[in-house]
Scaffold this active site. Structure first.
Site, mmCIF file in Angstrom:
data_model
loop_
_atom_site.group_PDB
_atom_site.id
_atom_site.type_symbol
_atom_site.label_atom_id
_atom_site.label_comp_id
_atom_site.label_asym_id
_atom_site.label_seq_id
_atom_site.Cartn_x
_atom_site.Cartn_y
_atom_site.Cartn_z
ATOM 1 N N CYS A 142 -6.464 -2.744 0.502
ATOM 2 C CA CYS A 142 -5.294 -2.771 1.379
ATOM 3 C C CYS A 142 -5.647 -3.560 2.625
ATOM 4 C CB CYS A 142 -4.868 -1.344 1.735
ATOM 5 S SG CYS A 142 -3.559 -1.306 2.992
ATOM 6 N N CYS A 158 0.844 -1.201 0.000
ATOM 7 C CA CYS A 158 0.000 0.000 0.000
ATOM 8 C C CYS A 158 0.878 1.248 0.000
ATOM 9 C CB CYS A 158 -0.893 -0.006 1.235
ATOM 10 S SG CYS A 158 -1.914 1.480 1.396
ATOM 11 N N ASP A 200 19.432 3.873 -17.019
ATOM 12 C CA ASP A 200 19.388 2.632 -16.257
ATOM 13 C C ASP A 200 18.431 1.670 -16.953
ATOM 14 O OD1 ASP A 200 18.928 0.563 -14.527
ATOM 15 O OD2 ASP A 200 18.536 1.835 -12.781
ATOM 16 N N CYS A 217 -5.288 -0.597 5.816
ATOM 17 C CA CYS A 217 -6.014 0.671 5.956
ATOM 18 C C CYS A 217 -7.261 0.625 5.072
ATOM 19 C CB CYS A 217 -5.114 1.860 5.594
ATOM 20 S SG CYS A 217 -4.654 1.969 3.845
ATOM 21 N N CYS A 232 0.168 2.966 3.757
ATOM 22 C CA CYS A 232 0.549 2.393 5.052
ATOM 23 C C CYS A 232 1.617 1.306 4.931
ATOM 24 C CB CYS A 232 -0.683 1.841 5.760
ATOM 25 S SG CYS A 232 -1.369 0.346 5.004
#
Length: 449
Positions: free
Chosen positions: A233, A207, A354, A236, A210
């Site tokens: 989630c 998440c 990259d 939360c 959280c």
């Protein structure tokens, strides 16, 4: 900045803004006269140097839709602009220049337009929104992209959430199937939720709020797969919202029982989702839903993407991919019955230097392809190593046109990242200047392939 001369006035601007636009127009005019290009970008850069507030001045009074996300910005913005055109002239950055200078150039070129459709780099959205006070922001998707430039994706999500929180009067048109986008818009007071689909969930295992695991429901089994599986989630209250608009296959459903078939001229499941969000964004600022649906179906190629080119015995179809999520979509929409596949990868600054993301792309899907695969581009060797580990039989060719030559006559799918696609376009242009050996196929067949 299409002024015919440096003397054209810039009405409706401050004294400093007028000076900025006069200098910008002069630079653009000189650039065109010297054959260095259209001059829009240099004009935008100069205008910003003279007056940092020029973007806000040019955007004042317009109904503006900003389009942002990791993938699909250019295509969706083109669709939004097509839909807004039913209301009158539209200022838009159709060339895909989505940072400050490009936005100033687009607004400066269409000063009298009452609406604007602007594709915006996700890192630039907060300060662009502060400048132009958008009526709506279309949030498509968020995933890893150019790690050396964009950085960690959860940090991008936080910047967008914090930046857009400063604009409670703006309508957010958000993809409910994308966890990170949903987190950006979850607490906003005015959200139009769209079930636009999400093919890449590898960057949303945790998440963004959280840090607890995000639970993705398995897609429905059987012959019909659920294109919008629920997610939530585990730590939360963040969860997939109820949607106002949704696309299932090519059928778009909207508020009030509205339904329509999306007849697109560009391929791919992702573009059906992009079209759904473009329609929802346009409707949010006053466009009739049926007119918006018709308009998104008029978009064909976007800055060379999806273009079909006939070159000698080959019919090339160009597909752009820039990051793992984009490559997954490009591979999904590539024609497995094609006679050849050319994959071109560069590693310049606009691509991200990259290239570690190559190892996140499911190139294994090409292992069973009967068509010969040719790796090319400045970083073709890196790509070839990845293809070897994926079990994909391939050859390596440094020159992109020679890579095409290695394919059997017939249809060739060309998958390329940003500067590799530009390089191929330039190589084809040079070849045309020398001998008129290729042409863009603008037939309905070519556009639909």
């Amino acid at each position: 900045m299409t002024d015919a001369s440096p003397e054209t006035p810039a009405a409706g601007l401050t004294l400093r803004g007028r000076a900025a636009m006069r200098l910008a127009s002069a630079a653009a005019w000189a650039s065109r006269k010297s054959g260095r290009g259209r001059g829009a970008m240099i004009g935008g850069l100069i205008a910003l140097q003279v007056d940092r507030s020029i973007m806000g001045q040019l955007g004042a009074g317009k109904r503006t839709v900003l389009v942002t996300g990791t993938n699909g910005k250019s295509t969706t913005n083109r669709m939004v602009a097509a839909a807004l055109s039913s209301l009158g002239p539209v200022a838009t950055n159709a060339d895909g220049a989505n940072m400050d200078a490009g936005l100033v150039a687009a607004l400066g070129e269409s000063r009298s337009a009452r609406t604007a459709a602007l594709e915006v780099d996700e890192l630039h959205v907060p300060h662009v929104a502060d400048a132009v006070a958008p009526s709506a922001v279309v949030l498509l998707n968020l995933s890893r992209d150019q790690l050396d430039r964009v950085g960690e994706i959860n940090a991008v999500e936080r910047r967008l959430r914090e930046g857009l929180a400063r604009h409670p009067g703006t309508v957010l048109v958000a993809n409910a199937d994308d966890v990170l986008v949903s987190s950006v818009a979850f607490d906003a007071p005015d959200v139009v939720w769209v079930g636009a689909g999400a093919g890449w969930t590898n960057d949303s295992a945790g998440c963004p709020r959280c840090g607890e695991p995000v639970v993705h429901a398995a897609a429905t089994g059987g012959p019909v797969q659920d294109p919008h599986p629920h997610w939530h989630c585990s730590g939360c209250d963040l969860a997939r919202p109820q949607t106002h608009w949704s696309v299932d296959g090519d059928v778009l459903s909207g508020p009030g029982g509205f339904t329509a078939v999306l007849n697109l001229r560009i391929p791919g499941r992702a573009n059906l989702g992009n079209a759904a969000q473009a329609v929802a964004g346009a409707v949010a600022v006053g466009v009739d839903p049926s007119a918006a649906v018709h308009a998104v179906g008029t978009v064909t190629e976007v800055a060379g993407r999806y273009r079909t080119v006939v070159r000698g015995p080959h019919r090339l179809r160009m597909l752009l991919a820039k990051n793992p999520a984009g490559w997954q979509e490009a591979l999904a929409m590539s024609d497995r019955t094609a006679d050849g596949v050319v994959i071109a990868v560069n590693g310049q600054v606009p691509d991200g230097e990259d290239l570690s993301w190559l190892w996140d792309v499911d190139f294994e899907a090409l292992a069973a392809s009967p068509a010969p695969v040719v790796a090319t581009g400045e970083r073709g060797t890196d790509l070839a190593v990845r293809l070897s580990y994926a079990g994909v039989a391939h050859t390596l060719e440094k020159d992109v046109l020679r890579a095409v030559d290695r394919c059997p006559p017939g249809r060739v799918e060309v998958l390329a990242n940003y500067t590799a696609l530009l390089g191929l376009d330039r190589a084809l242009d040079r070849e045309n200047l020398e001998g008129d050996t290729s042409r863009t196929d603008t037939s309905p067949e070519g556009a639909a392939r």
